[in-house]
Write a protein that holds these residues in place. Structure first.
Motif, mmCIF file in Angstrom:
data_model
loop_
_atom_site.group_PDB
_atom_site.id
_atom_site.type_symbol
_atom_site.label_atom_id
_atom_site.label_comp_id
_atom_site.label_asym_id
_atom_site.label_seq_id
_atom_site.Cartn_x
_atom_site.Cartn_y
_atom_site.Cartn_z
ATOM 1 N N HIS A 53 10.835 5.469 -1.235
ATOM 2 C CA HIS A 53 10.940 5.064 0.165
ATOM 3 C C HIS A 53 10.100 3.810 0.393
ATOM 4 O O HIS A 53 9.042 3.644 -0.229
ATOM 5 N N ARG A 54 10.556 2.972 1.292
ATOM 6 C CA ARG A 54 9.851 1.739 1.645
ATOM 7 C C ARG A 54 9.828 1.599 3.158
ATOM 8 O O ARG A 54 10.782 1.975 3.833
ATOM 9 N N CYS A 55 8.747 1.029 3.673
ATOM 10 C CA CYS A 55 8.660 0.787 5.107
ATOM 11 C C CYS A 55 7.610 -0.285 5.375
ATOM 12 O O CYS A 55 6.884 -0.715 4.479
ATOM 13 N N ARG A 56 7.524 -0.707 6.638
ATOM 14 C CA ARG A 56 6.469 -1.620 7.075
ATOM 15 C C ARG A 56 5.287 -0.812 7.592
ATOM 16 O O ARG A 56 5.418 0.372 7.931
ATOM 17 N N LEU A 114 1.331 -0.942 -8.241
ATOM 18 C CA LEU A 114 0.826 -0.246 -7.056
ATOM 19 C C LEU A 114 -0.005 0.992 -7.397
ATOM 20 O O LEU A 114 -0.992 1.283 -6.727
ATOM 21 N N PHE A 115 0.367 1.710 -8.440
ATOM 22 C CA PHE A 115 -0.296 2.985 -8.739
ATOM 23 C C PHE A 115 -1.346 2.863 -9.833
ATOM 24 O O PHE A 115 -1.921 3.854 -10.272
ATOM 25 N N ASN A 116 -1.609 1.619 -10.264
ATOM 26 C CA ASN A 116 -2.539 1.379 -11.369
ATOM 27 C C ASN A 116 -3.900 2.027 -11.142
ATOM 28 O O ASN A 116 -4.458 2.650 -12.047
ATOM 29 N N GLY A 117 -4.448 1.889 -9.945
ATOM 30 C CA GLY A 117 -5.830 2.297 -9.703
ATOM 31 C C GLY A 117 -6.027 3.711 -9.231
ATOM 32 O O GLY A 117 -7.170 4.154 -9.072
ATOM 33 N N ASP A 118 -4.932 4.474 -9.038
ATOM 34 C CA ASP A 118 -5.127 5.844 -8.551
ATOM 35 C C ASP A 118 -4.306 6.843 -9.349
ATOM 36 O O ASP A 118 -4.760 7.351 -10.356
ATOM 37 N N ILE A 119 -3.059 7.111 -8.955
ATOM 38 C CA ILE A 119 -2.361 8.219 -9.620
ATOM 39 C C ILE A 119 -2.024 7.906 -11.076
ATOM 40 O O ILE A 119 -2.008 8.812 -11.913
ATOM 41 N N HIS A 176 13.519 14.125 -0.171
ATOM 42 C CA HIS A 176 13.181 13.976 -1.595
ATOM 43 C C HIS A 176 12.179 12.831 -1.843
ATOM 44 O O HIS A 176 12.234 12.149 -2.853
ATOM 45 N N VAL A 177 11.247 12.675 -0.932
ATOM 46 C CA VAL A 177 10.271 11.591 -1.072
ATOM 47 C C VAL A 177 9.341 11.858 -2.257
ATOM 48 O O VAL A 177 8.931 13.001 -2.496
ATOM 49 N N ILE A 178 9.058 10.823 -3.014
ATOM 50 C CA ILE A 178 8.024 10.877 -4.052
ATOM 51 C C ILE A 178 6.853 10.002 -3.599
ATOM 52 O O ILE A 178 5.766 10.495 -3.351
ATOM 53 N N LYS A 179 7.094 8.696 -3.469
ATOM 54 C CA LYS A 179 6.056 7.789 -2.986
ATOM 55 C C LYS A 179 6.688 6.713 -2.087
ATOM 56 O O LYS A 179 7.825 6.306 -2.280
ATOM 57 N N TYR A 180 5.884 6.261 -1.136
ATOM 58 C CA TYR A 180 6.246 5.145 -0.257
ATOM 59 C C TYR A 180 5.639 3.849 -0.790
ATOM 60 O O TYR A 180 4.557 3.852 -1.382
ATOM 61 N N ALA A 181 6.334 2.753 -0.557
ATOM 62 C CA ALA A 181 5.761 1.424 -0.691
ATOM 63 C C ALA A 181 5.718 0.850 0.720
ATOM 64 O O ALA A 181 6.762 0.669 1.364
ATOM 65 N N VAL A 182 4.523 0.579 1.208
ATOM 66 C CA VAL A 182 4.327 0.159 2.608
ATOM 67 C C VAL A 182 3.852 -1.291 2.627
ATOM 68 O O VAL A 182 2.842 -1.635 2.001
ATOM 69 N N THR A 220 0.858 -1.188 0.000
ATOM 70 C CA THR A 220 0.000 0.000 0.000
ATOM 71 C C THR A 220 0.893 1.236 0.000
ATOM 72 O O THR A 220 2.124 1.123 0.009
ATOM 73 N N THR A 221 0.275 2.402 -0.025
ATOM 74 C CA THR A 221 1.064 3.628 -0.083
ATOM 75 C C THR A 221 0.267 4.775 0.529
ATOM 76 O O THR A 221 -0.897 4.621 0.888
ATOM 77 N N ILE A 222 0.917 5.922 0.619
ATOM 78 C CA ILE A 222 0.284 7.151 1.111
ATOM 79 C C ILE A 222 0.083 8.075 -0.080
ATOM 80 O O ILE A 222 0.976 8.231 -0.909
ATOM 81 N N CYS A 223 -1.084 8.688 -0.162
ATOM 82 C CA CYS A 223 -1.413 9.607 -1.253
ATOM 83 C C CYS A 223 -1.639 11.004 -0.676
ATOM 84 O O CYS A 223 -2.021 11.149 0.497
ATOM 85 N N SER A 224 -1.439 12.014 -1.506
ATOM 86 C CA SER A 224 -1.705 13.376 -1.039
ATOM 87 C C SER A 224 -3.167 13.552 -0.643
ATOM 88 O O SER A 224 -3.480 14.382 0.225
ATOM 89 N N SER A 225 -4.055 12.739 -1.229
ATOM 90 C CA SER A 225 -5.469 12.806 -0.831
ATOM 91 C C SER A 225 -5.652 12.369 0.622
ATOM 92 O O SER A 225 -6.562 12.845 1.305
ATOM 93 N N ASP A 226 -4.801 11.452 1.100
ATOM 94 C CA ASP A 226 -4.859 11.063 2.516
ATOM 95 C C ASP A 226 -4.518 12.252 3.410
ATOM 96 O O ASP A 226 -5.085 12.405 4.493
ATOM 97 N N ILE A 227 -3.601 13.077 2.937
ATOM 98 C CA ILE A 227 -3.243 14.278 3.703
ATOM 99 C C ILE A 227 -4.415 15.257 3.708
ATOM 100 O O ILE A 227 -4.716 15.885 4.731
#
Length: 346
Positions: A318-321, A147-152, A338-344, A35-42
């Motif tokens: 960036h990647r994290c749990r 990962l980004f197929n369905g949104d951005i 310089h973050v663009i997107k996370y893979a969580v 999963t990931t974080i999107c600017s819409s979550d912010i």
């Protein structure tokens, strides 16, 4: 299971939530693998999405493996690797039949996941209308590529499609964030003569150029954006302008750099009301196209990814749990490192 929950304006927490269950025969349960974080979550976090429901698990951009399906689900089966569409849609209403799935009239239609119903920043998620909202991932496509197929990536694809780009056009993209980069990536499919990327973040502009997404990069405040674009286009302006930044004055920049009779696509989600200064733009005869993404092209996007024509995996910096995601939110929201997107990974 662990999940990120929007509690109230300004507050999100990582907490324990019960496992989701099938509530409708058209549902599927997906084990989230990335999963990931999107600017819409912010935007949700800060109360800028009026329809967002407190107590909802965030996350609308994720992939996983189907573990259970309702009795009416026909296209998807347990064991399938799937990408999740940001929108849920019935497929039967007036708008769905015309491809405008963002305006689905079902109570859970449009952007519901991670906004009005529980989303994918968790171990498992329930997906309504699973046959419409899930796209099977081919074996040769990785989770990160899908990962980004369905949104951005859907947003960039939708924006490029409605932008009426013709071969040899000049395209300007305001905003080189994740969605702006996806818009450039998809605009390339229409073979414009050049893509001009505009942003204040030079790292992101350099990335756009390095990946072949932009031919020319411009930095507001350092360069005369209007003057430079006129210079590059024999005084006309850009043929298509994509406004993907959502900044204080980027909407004004968008119409000013467009040539007469151009198309201006408003992709950004604004937190403040924008003004359309009609007297100032009189005679430019501009066409404005606005709105939320219609996520109707997920299979096309997956096919293009599988054959190597689209690959947004480079956006992952960036990647994290999942148990580290609150720190990731802080980094992402404040654009640190310089973050663009996370893979969580849950």
């Amino acid at each position: 299971m662990k999940a990120v929950v929007y509690e109230e304006n300004g507050q999100i927490v990582l907490t324990d939530r019960p496992m989701p269950e099938i509530l409708d025969e058209r549902d599927a349960i997906v084990q989230v693998t990335l999963t990931t974080i999107c600017s819409s979550d912010i935007h949700v976090k800060h109360g800028a999405v009026p329809r967002a429901v407190p107590g909802t698990i965030l996350g609308h951009e994720f992939v996983g493996r189907v573990v259970e399906t309702g009795s009416a689900v026909k296209k998807i089966k347990p064991g399938d690797r799937v990408a999740v569409n940001v929108e849920t849609f019935c497929g039967e209403c007036f708008f769905c039949k015309r491809g405008f799935v963002n305006n689905c009239t079902d109570e859970h239609g449009g952007w519901a996941l991670g906004c009005r119903i529980d989303g994918g920043q968790a171990g498992y998620a329930r997906i309504p209308f699973a046959d419409n909202g899930l796209t099977v991932i081919p074996d040769n496509v990785t989770d990160e590529q899908a990962l980004f197929n369905g949104d951005i990536l859907s947003t960039g694809y939708w924006a490029a499609k409605i932008g009426e780009i013709r071969p040899a056009d000049t395209v300007a993209v305001i905003g080189a964030g994740p969605t702006g980069l996806c818009t450039m990536l998809c605009a390339r499919l229409y073979t414009p003569a050049r893509i001009i990327a505009i942003d204040t973040d030079e790292y992101r502009l350099n990335l756009a150029k390095e990946k072949g997404l932009a031919d020319i990069t411009l930095v507001p405040g350092r360069e005369d954006i209007e003057g430079k674009i006129r210079e590059l286009t024999d005084g006309r302006g850009a043929d298509t302008v994509f406004e993907v930044a959502g900044g204080k004055d980027t909407f004004q920049t968008a119409w000013k750099i467009a040539r007469p009779n151009a198309v201006v696509v408003i992709v950004a989600m604004y937190e403040e009301v924008q003004t359309l200064p009609l007297p100032d733009m009189y005679g430019k005869n501009l066409v404005f196209k606005t709105g939320g993404v219609d996520g109707s092209y997920c299979q096309e996007i997956m096919d293009l990814t599988a054959c190597g024509k689209l690959d947004a995996g480079f956006l992952i910096t960036h990647r994290c749990r999942l148990d580290e995601i609150m720190e990731a939110y802080e980094v992402f929201e404040n654009k640190k490192d310089h973050v663009i997107k996370y893979a969580v990974t849950p």
